[in-house]
Design a protein around this motif. Structure first.
Motif, PDB file in Angstrom:
ATOM      1  N   PRO A   1       0.817  -1.216   0.000  1.00  0.00           N
ATOM      2  CA  PRO A   1       0.000   0.000   0.000  1.00  0.00           C
ATOM      3  C   PRO A   1       0.851   1.267   0.000  1.00  0.00           C
ATOM      4  CG  PRO A   1       0.072  -0.952   2.185  1.00  0.00           C
ATOM      5  CD  PRO A   1       0.829  -1.890   1.298  1.00  0.00           C
ATOM      6  N   VAL A   2       0.190   2.371  -0.183  1.00  0.00           N
ATOM      7  CA  VAL A   2       0.855   3.672  -0.058  1.00  0.00           C
ATOM      8  C   VAL A   2       0.332   4.303   1.227  1.00  0.00           C
ATOM      9  CG1 VAL A   2       1.253   5.910  -1.123  1.00  0.00           C
ATOM     10  CG2 VAL A   2       0.925   3.891  -2.549  1.00  0.00           C
ATOM     11  N   PRO A   3       1.035   4.069   2.322  1.00  0.00           N
ATOM     12  CA  PRO A   3       0.481   4.472   3.614  1.00  0.00           C
ATOM     13  C   PRO A   3       0.404   5.986   3.809  1.00  0.00           C
ATOM     14  CG  PRO A   3       2.686   3.598   3.872  1.00  0.00           C
ATOM     15  CD  PRO A   3       2.305   3.350   2.463  1.00  0.00           C
ATOM     16  N   PHE A   4       1.289   6.717   3.168  1.00  0.00           N
ATOM     17  CA  PHE A   4       1.301   8.156   3.404  1.00  0.00           C
ATOM     18  C   PHE A   4       1.342   8.910   2.084  1.00  0.00           C
ATOM     19  CE2 PHE A   4       3.294   6.083   7.036  1.00  0.00           C
ATOM     20  CZ  PHE A   4       2.378   6.449   8.008  1.00  0.00           C
ATOM     21  N   ARG A   5       0.879  10.109   2.151  1.00  0.00           N
ATOM     22  CA  ARG A   5       0.839  10.945   0.954  1.00  0.00           C
ATOM     23  C   ARG A   5       2.118  11.765   0.925  1.00  0.00           C
ATOM     24  NH1 ARG A   5      -2.963  12.602  -2.749  1.00  0.00           N
ATOM     25  NH2 ARG A   5      -4.441  11.054  -2.048  1.00  0.00           N
TER      26      ARG A   5
ATOM     27  N   ILE B   1      -5.760   7.848   3.875  1.00  0.00           N
ATOM     28  CA  ILE B   1      -5.954   6.693   4.751  1.00  0.00           C
ATOM     29  C   ILE B   1      -4.809   5.701   4.601  1.00  0.00           C
ATOM     30  CG2 ILE B   1      -7.488   4.797   5.365  1.00  0.00           C
ATOM     31  CD1 ILE B   1      -8.779   7.468   5.851  1.00  0.00           C
ATOM     32  N   ASN B   2      -4.261   5.306   5.727  1.00  0.00           N
ATOM     33  CA  ASN B   2      -3.241   4.265   5.747  1.00  0.00           C
ATOM     34  C   ASN B   2      -3.912   2.951   6.124  1.00  0.00           C
ATOM     35  OD1 ASN B   2      -1.253   2.465   6.354  1.00  0.00           O
ATOM     36  ND2 ASN B   2      -0.277   3.703   7.954  1.00  0.00           N
TER      37      ASN B   2
ATOM     38  N   TRP C   1      -2.840   0.177   7.011  1.00  0.00           N
ATOM     39  CA  TRP C   1      -2.334  -0.564   8.168  1.00  0.00           C
ATOM     40  C   TRP C   1      -2.120   0.316   9.402  1.00  0.00           C
ATOM     41  CZ3 TRP C   1       2.347   1.566   9.224  1.00  0.00           C
ATOM     42  CH2 TRP C   1       3.135   2.004   8.167  1.00  0.00           C
ATOM     43  N   ASN C   2      -2.745   1.433   9.397  1.00  0.00           N
ATOM     44  CA  ASN C   2      -2.670   2.290  10.582  1.00  0.00           C
ATOM     45  C   ASN C   2      -3.158   1.486  11.797  1.00  0.00           C
ATOM     46  OD1 ASN C   2      -2.147   4.677  11.903  1.00  0.00           O
ATOM     47  ND2 ASN C   2      -4.146   5.571  11.495  1.00  0.00           N
TER      48      ASN C   2
END
Ligand code: HEM
Ligand code: SF4
Ligand code: SF4
Lengths: 177, 330, 538
Positions: B56-60, B297-298, B300-301
């Motif tokens: 995923p792309v957890p952060f922008r 939205i992450n 795996w937050n």
């Protein structure tokens, strides 16, 4: 032709050779970057060193020195003093100037080398070397100064606070606003 | 060694193809290998992209390269280099992919001193990179001539533009020259510039040699040995219609060419050439800088252990009270 | 004096070519040199935040006291990160080693160490990635650019990941946007799992966790520090400011890096905030619990960064404020822009920031509900809400340093410039390729601002300093403005060494100097207690 004349005529070649010797104290991959990249902002190290060396050379051959030589040397040595070089290596570039000049004289003139003049010139370079040691030491001292300063800035405020702590309790700003 | 090894590898490929053809293995080199190569390329490419996509792309995290969209209309946003909308991102990506925008950023050459005017070698990198990729693309598209019964007009136009110099017979294609020139430059860069040589790996020389090999064998066919073109088209059409044939009389240069292309296809998904796919997935470029406006939205937050205010107050309550700070619990 | 043997020039010149340039970087061992690294973390600090493998260790000693299974920890950690971050995975795979980034790093430019080229810094880790995570690397080994994760490799990784300030300048020039900062972040995350943190980072992290700020200032100490500033402000302006702390029901929570609370010249910037807010009659409060805007956790692990950052929203919620204003800081704003909301949002208990003075709605922050002080102030100035006398800053010839993070991780470029142009009369930009998105790092970001690595800091700071020197020589610049607490400290040091005569200031210090406050007495001095221009004789 006096050695000064000779130097001013040959300045570019001598400078280039001299600069090459300095670059030799860097890894070869870096040396090329320092040499080729001319933008003074993209390559401040190479640019500053080369420019400084040019000025030093000018000063050496000038009839009446401007007294600025310390500044030019400083520009170079300030850089060398934080790159991981021993003092020996940081300052050896001064001495290589002698070699470069001797070599240039050897190849350029067929007459015997003008020893007296050369010796005089080399003594000037030696004085330059002494000056350079001063500058090098100053730079290193400056570094320690800065370290100490940073520490002092921290502890100063901390001490101030600790000292103020108890006596000041009454006139605290009203936290409720 | 890191240069010679990949060179030998490419030479070995040429020799293998040549020997194979001499040993009458045309069917293997003209049918089996190309099919396998295309299959590996397609599957490999998809697998690689899929694998990237599965993280995923957890952060922008766009790299912002200009003024952001400001709260104030009187501060002018750089809508392309610091995009806040999809359109902006699209424009940014288009510039990246089509004209290598970031590489170009590199080229300012002002305030140079000294007797010589020195151009940043980076400018050449940008130029050679563009020349290389675009001529590669055009040559690739031109090849559709072999893949189709009737040559579409677009390709015909492209061909005539490409050969507008009207030199030689058959007409010289500009892109052939440009491709070889650009690849040679990119190679020389990696040999001559110590910095670049220092960072280069065999995997950087290999594709250059391979592409050069493909280009040279192609040029050899077109301008010198004059390959049996009808036969080639027959073979290609056969492959495409899944009823492969091996027409007689196609020279071994063609099989070498085809083998090298196959090698490139196989090598592609295993290597840095995947930058073709990766560039589209690079989070520093393909995201809008709008994370203050829209929550990213992450997936795996997860909740983390924090030091709460209550714990803080518990530790400092007396000191806080003494200092006159309000506390929750007296 | 050491014996100086100078070979013949010609010999030397040719010896440049003879040097084993063809040597592969992998074969060049890394020597950990004094002056370039920070001391190892102390066990007690790591234990406070429950970091793994806490122990006292010293990077210059042979034995780093690693856990037995360190390789396994490292590689499992790497696998996890690859699965969690597409950025990491893509960046490991697609670099073509074109070298466009190579000479963009201030550490390479200033040190000349080839392993400081961003591409090579990344390759240090990429080579390990290839060896354990790609088929070609597993099979072909060194030919495929792969290498085993040995203890020396680990040390090398550590050494160079703590010589990167995560400034993202390299990323700007890469055709694929490969961000070596991101790779360094991953690298440091792995180091963290092995307990290989530095003291200079883990100390502040522990402090911030327990006490709310990096310096470990306890509640009364914060108040005390601000008290001192208030006294100074009263002396200068005749106005007594009365800020509030931990006050429930305030409209705005103000958070700034704690660096501004204790060390000059940051304290002057802090005085600037106090004066501005007082003049506006802003209904705001400080917090002693969320008393840190910066986030050194960001230099250890993503999780730690989130743990520290959580306090800001938590405190805003507890105090019931409407929104948050953040002070001048660099990495703080990268975190607030690109991470905070994702970690600890949604902040639906807050409202979209609206300036109570101008009524401007800050829609671009409608999700994070936190605005940058320069946005707030630029808006005030634009709407004519501040009475300013820029001539009070006439002794300053100013240039402006963009922080890496606000430029390349946010894009806040023109707001501070707008303010500066309005509060002083002499402003000169540094050369084009050293400012805005191309700005050079101060050389000491990401927790590298210790003193034991001063040589490294000075080298890394040289490209920036060199550009300052240029405007100093050309325009007589004597003040370097910025919007970062770390800059204020580190650029002071760097100017001191490279460009003596240039001092460092926060933007809001200049604002406060120019600000004409209601009922102020005739000011004789600026915030530093130096006579104002024209008042020198008094
Ligand atoms: C969307 C498509 C693509 C984009 C945006 C792209 C972009 C780039 C860029 C910006 C570079 C660095 C500059 C340079 O060295 O030229 C590069 C390098 C390279 N690309 Fe591509 N590329 C694409 C597709 C391809 C394809 C299809 C191939 C080949 C089969 C290819 C082969 C290469 C090679 C071999 C290099 C390295 C050149 C060197 O050694 O310096 N690329 N690419
Ligand atoms: S610019 Fe990008 S692709 Fe080129 S070497 Fe650097 S990281 Fe690799
Ligand atoms: S992020 Fe900055 S410090 Fe790190 S490698 Fe890139 S340019 Fe250098």
């Amino acid at each position: 032709m006096s050695i000064e004349q000779f130097l001013s005529e040959q300045k570019d070649t001598i400078l280039t050779k001299w600069f090459d010797l300095v670059l030799d104290t860097y890894p070869p991959d870096t040396a090329v970057f320092l040499k080729k990249q001319d933008n003074p902002f993209a390559n401040p190290v190479g640019h500053t060193i080369r420019e400084g060396m040019g000025h030093v050379l000018d000063e050496l051959v000038r009839e009446t020195p401007s007294g600025q030589i310390g500044v030019f040397l400083d520009n170079i040595i300030r850089i060398r003093a934080v790159q991981d070089l021993t003092p020996e290596r940081a300052l050896s570039f001064i001495f290589s100037l002698k070699e470069v000049v001797r070599e240039a004289l050897r190849t350029a003139s067929h007459q015997p080398l003008p020893y007296d003049e050369l010796l005089a010139f080399e003594s000037r370079v030696d004085r330059l070397a002494l000056l350079s040691f001063d500058i090098f030491v100053q730079c290193r001292e400056k570094l320690y100064d800065i370290k100490a300063n940073e520490l002092r800035k921290m502890t100063f405020r901390l001490l101030q606070r600790v000292n103020d702590m108890d006596e000041d309790q009454e006139k605290k700003p009203d936290p409720a606003g | 060694m890191k240069i010679l090894l990949p060179l030998f590898a490419v030479v070995a490929l040429v020799v293998i193809a040549f020997v194979g053809v001499q040993a009458n293995l045309q069917a293997f080199f003209g049918i089996v290998i190309p099919y396998a190569a295309v299959a590996i390329f397609i599957i490999g490419f998809i697998v690689r992209v899929f694998r990237w996509g599965s993280s995923p792309v957890p952060f922008r995290i766009p790299t912002t390269a200009g003024q952001m969209k400001s709260f104030a209309p009187w501060i002018k946003q750089n809508k392309i280099d610091n995009p806040s909308s999809r359109l902006g991102v699209f424009a940014r990506m288009a510039l990246e992919v089509l004209v290598f925008r970031s590489l170009f950023r590199n080229t300012k050459t002002e305030l140079h001193d000294g007797p010589k005017l020195v151009y940043g070698s980076e400018k050449f990198l940008w130029l050679a990179g563009l020349a290389f990729h675009w001529s590669f693309l055009i040559i690739f598209v031109r090849h559709f001539r072999f893949f189709m019964q009737d040559v579409p007009t677009v390709i015909q136009i492209m061909e005539s533009l490409d050969s507008f110099l009207q030199i030689g017979a058959p007409l010289l294609y500009l892109t052939d020259v440009v491709l070889v020139g650009a690849v040679t430059f990119l190679f020389l860069r990696r040999v001559v510039m110590p910095q670049i040589k220092f960072i280069s790996l065999p995997a950087d020389y290999f594709p250059l040699f391979l592409i050069l090999g493909i280009a040279l064998s192609g040029i050899l066919m077109r301008y010198f040995t004059k390959v049996h073109i009808v036969g080639v088209k027959e073979l290609v059409m056969g492959l495409l219609s899944f009823s492969p044939v091996i027409p007689a009389g196609i020279g071994s240069v063609f099989y070498i060419h085809l083998f090298l292309v196959s090698a490139l296809l196989i090598y592609f998904p295993l290597s840095k050439l995947m930058h073709m796919g990766g560039v589209f997935l690079s989070p520093t470029r393909n995201m809008a800088n709008n994370s203050r406006e829209v929550r990213h939205i992450n997936p795996w937050n997860y909740p983390v252990h924090v030091h709460t205010y209550q714990e803080y107050e518990d530790e400092f309550r007396e000191k806080m009270k003494k200092a006159g700070l309000p506390v929750e619990k007296e | 004096m050491a014996k100086v043997t100078t070979p013949k020039p010609a010999e030397l010149v040719t010896s440049i070519d003879l040097k084993p340039s063809a040597q592969q970087w992998m074969d060049i061992p890394t020597e950990i040199k004094p002056g370039t690294f920070c001391w190892g973390a102390k066990a007690k600090n790591l234990n406070i935040v429950e970091f793994p493998n806490a122990r006292d260790w010293n990077p210059s000693e042979e034995d780093w006291k690693l856990p037995e299974n360190w390789q396994e920890i490292f590689l499992t950690g790497m696998k996890n990160l690859l699965d969690k971050y597409r950025s990491f995975k893509v960046f490991m795979d697609i670099c073509v080693r074109c070298g466009a980034c190579a000479d963009k790093c201030h550490f390479f430019i200033g040190s000349g160490d080839p392993k400081n080229m961003p591409v090579l810094r990344a390759e240090l880790l990429r080579s390990v990635y290839r060896r354990y995570f790609t088929t070609s690397g597993k099979m072909l080994g060194k030919t495929a650019g792969a290498r085993d994760l040995t203890i020396d490799v680990l040390k090398e990784l550590w050494y160079y990941f703590y010589q990167c300030t995560e400034c993202r300048r390299c990323s700007l020039f890469c055709p694929y946007g490969i961000d070596t900062a991101e790779i360094t972040i991953m690298g440091r995350e792995l180091m963290n799992q092995l307990g290989l943190n530095t003291d200079w980072i883990s100390g502040p992290v522990a402090n911030c966790y327990m006490k709310g700020n990096h310096l470990g200032l306890e509640p009364h100490a914060i108040m005390n520090s601000i008290e001192g500033m208030i006294d100074d402000i009263e002396t200068i302006t005749g106005i007594r400011i009365n800020p509030s702390f931990n006050r429930k029901g305030a409209e705005i929570l103000f958070v700034t890096p704690s660096g501004d609370l204790f060390a000059d010249p940051g304290t002057f910037t802090c005085m600037g905030y106090l004066m501005l807010f007082h003049e506006l009659g802003l209904d705001y409060t400080w917090s002693t619990y969320a008393s840190e805007g910066g986030n050194f956790g960001f230099f250890t692990s993503n999780e730690m960064a989130k743990r520290l950052n959580s306090k800001i929203y938590a405190e805003a919620k507890r105090l019931g404020v409407k929104y948050i204003i953040g002070g001048e800081c660099g990495h703080m704003w990268r975190v607030l822009t690109q991470y905070m909301d994702t970690w600890n949002g949604p902040a639906d208990f807050l409202e979209v920031p609206v300036s109570p003075i101008t009524g401007t709605r800050f829609d671009t922050s409608r999700s994070t509900k936190m605005i940058h002080i320069t946005e707030f102030t630029a808006d005030l100035i634009k709407n004519g809400k501040l009475k300013l006398d820029p001539s009070r800053n006439d002794d300053l010839i100013v240039t402006y340093h963009d922080s890496c993070n606000t430029s390349r991780g946010m894009g806040l470029l023109d707001e501070p410039r707008y303010i500066i142009r309005n509060v002083c009369n002499h402003f000169h930009e540094m050369p084009e390729n050293t400012i805005r998105e191309q700005t050079f790092c101060c050389g000491s970001g990401t927790g590298l601002n210790a003193s034991e690595n001063m040589e490294l800091r000075m080298r890394g700071g040289f490209p920036r300093a060199n550009a300052v020197k240029f405007v100093k020589d050309r325009h007589g610049v004597n003040m370097l403005a910025n919007i970062c607490a770390i800059d204020r400290a580190t650029l002071s040091a760097s100017m001191d060494y490279w460009v003596p005569g240039v001092r460092v200031t926060g933007v809001h210090e200049m604002v406060a100097n120019a600000l004409i406050m209601k009922g102020e007495k005739e000011r004789e001095t600026n915030l530093r207690g130096e006579p104002l221009p024209g008042k020198e004789g008094n």
